[in-house]
Design a protein around this motif. Structure first.
Motif, PDB file in Angstrom:
ATOM      1  N   THR A  53       0.803  -1.220   0.000  1.00  0.00           N
ATOM      2  CA  THR A  53       0.000   0.000   0.000  1.00  0.00           C
ATOM      3  C   THR A  53       0.837   1.273   0.000  1.00  0.00           C
ATOM      4  O   THR A  53       0.339   2.331  -0.370  1.00  0.00           O
ATOM      5  CB  THR A  53      -0.938   0.049   1.218  1.00  0.00           C
ATOM      6  OG1 THR A  53      -0.150   0.166   2.406  1.00  0.00           O
ATOM      7  CG2 THR A  53      -1.838  -1.178   1.266  1.00  0.00           C
ATOM      8  N   CYS A  70      -7.980  -3.670   9.282  1.00  0.00           N
ATOM      9  CA  CYS A  70      -8.138  -3.514   7.832  1.00  0.00           C
ATOM     10  C   CYS A  70      -9.118  -4.554   7.308  1.00  0.00           C
ATOM     11  O   CYS A  70      -9.029  -5.739   7.649  1.00  0.00           O
ATOM     12  CB  CYS A  70      -6.794  -3.680   7.131  1.00  0.00           C
ATOM     13  SG  CYS A  70      -5.611  -2.387   7.542  1.00  0.00           S
ATOM     14  N   LEU A 106      -9.759 -10.360   2.217  1.00  0.00           N
ATOM     15  CA  LEU A 106      -8.387 -10.313   2.696  1.00  0.00           C
ATOM     16  C   LEU A 106      -8.037 -11.744   3.090  1.00  0.00           C
ATOM     17  O   LEU A 106      -8.837 -12.411   3.752  1.00  0.00           O
ATOM     18  CB  LEU A 106      -8.251  -9.406   3.916  1.00  0.00           C
ATOM     19  CG  LEU A 106      -8.262  -7.912   3.662  1.00  0.00           C
ATOM     20  CD1 LEU A 106      -8.266  -7.148   4.978  1.00  0.00           C
ATOM     21  CD2 LEU A 106      -7.047  -7.509   2.851  1.00  0.00           C
ATOM     22  N   GLY A 109      -7.238  -7.710   8.760  1.00  0.00           N
ATOM     23  CA  GLY A 109      -5.865  -7.318   9.046  1.00  0.00           C
ATOM     24  C   GLY A 109      -5.792  -6.547  10.352  1.00  0.00           C
ATOM     25  O   GLY A 109      -6.636  -5.686  10.614  1.00  0.00           O
ATOM     26  N   ALA A 113      -1.395  -5.830   1.826  1.00  0.00           N
ATOM     27  CA  ALA A 113      -2.698  -6.499   1.842  1.00  0.00           C
ATOM     28  C   ALA A 113      -2.678  -7.611   0.810  1.00  0.00           C
ATOM     29  O   ALA A 113      -2.372  -7.368  -0.359  1.00  0.00           O
ATOM     30  CB  ALA A 113      -3.811  -5.510   1.513  1.00  0.00           C
ATOM     31  N   MET A 151      -9.737  -1.007   0.186  1.00  0.00           N
ATOM     32  CA  MET A 151      -9.700  -1.513   1.550  1.00  0.00           C
ATOM     33  C   MET A 151      -9.966  -0.325   2.463  1.00  0.00           C
ATOM     34  O   MET A 151      -9.809   0.827   2.061  1.00  0.00           O
ATOM     35  CB  MET A 151      -8.306  -2.118   1.807  1.00  0.00           C
ATOM     36  CG  MET A 151      -8.115  -2.763   3.143  1.00  0.00           C
ATOM     37  SD  MET A 151      -6.545  -3.709   3.259  1.00  0.00           S
ATOM     38  CE  MET A 151      -5.319  -2.405   3.283  1.00  0.00           C
TER      39      MET A 151
END
Length: 147
Positions: free
Chosen positions: A47, A61, A75, A80, A97, A118
């Motif tokens: 990211t 996340c 995910l 996350g 991710a 996300m």
């Protein structure tokens, strides 16, 4: 090297996470590159984002709701969890991710560079009175796994 220039150009164009509305819980995280996912396919997205958090907070996340609902974008670790000490990790606290198109309807997911894919939600947590955790993070993803 030429590859470093390309990576720098991509990172320079990364949009910082932001909330879409004043009552949004999540900060949208935007794709640094264009990508497509066929059903069953996975991709790991760097990211380019780090987050500095207070010691009693973490970043949760999850995929954007619409992408999960329409395409079953998942995910790979389901949710996350970015701990506050991840900011100081050896990988410079850079959030990755891993996504999978888990759709059963043969739909291809296309995410353009700059599209939100996300969201991160900052949450507070507590510890029990007799908590004895004294470990120190040295690495990035998965570095606190005990063997």
């Amino acid at each position: 090297p030429e590859d470093d220039l390309t990576i720098r150009e991509i990172y320079d164009e990364i949009k910082l996470p932001q909330r879409a509305t004043r009552h949004s819980a999540g900060y949208d995280i935007f794709a640094p590159i264009f990508f497509c996912l066929k059903p069953g396919a996975s991709i790991t997205i760097p990211t380019g984002i780090r987050v500095e958090l207070k010691k009693d907070r973490f970043l949760m996340c999850v995929p954007r709701s619409g992408l999960g609902f329409k395409f079953r974008l998942q995910l790979d670790n389901t949710t996350g969890v970015i701990d506050a000490d991840y900011f100081e990790a050896n990988n410079e606290g850079h959030i990755f991710a891993k996504l999978t198109n888990d759709g059963k309807e043969n739909k291809i997911i296309s995410i353009k560079q700059g599209d939100a894919f996300m969201q991160g939600i900052i949450l507070r947590y507590d510890v029990v009175e007799d908590d004895a955790a004294d470990g120190v993070r040295h690495g990035g993803l998965g570095s606190t796994t005990r063997r």
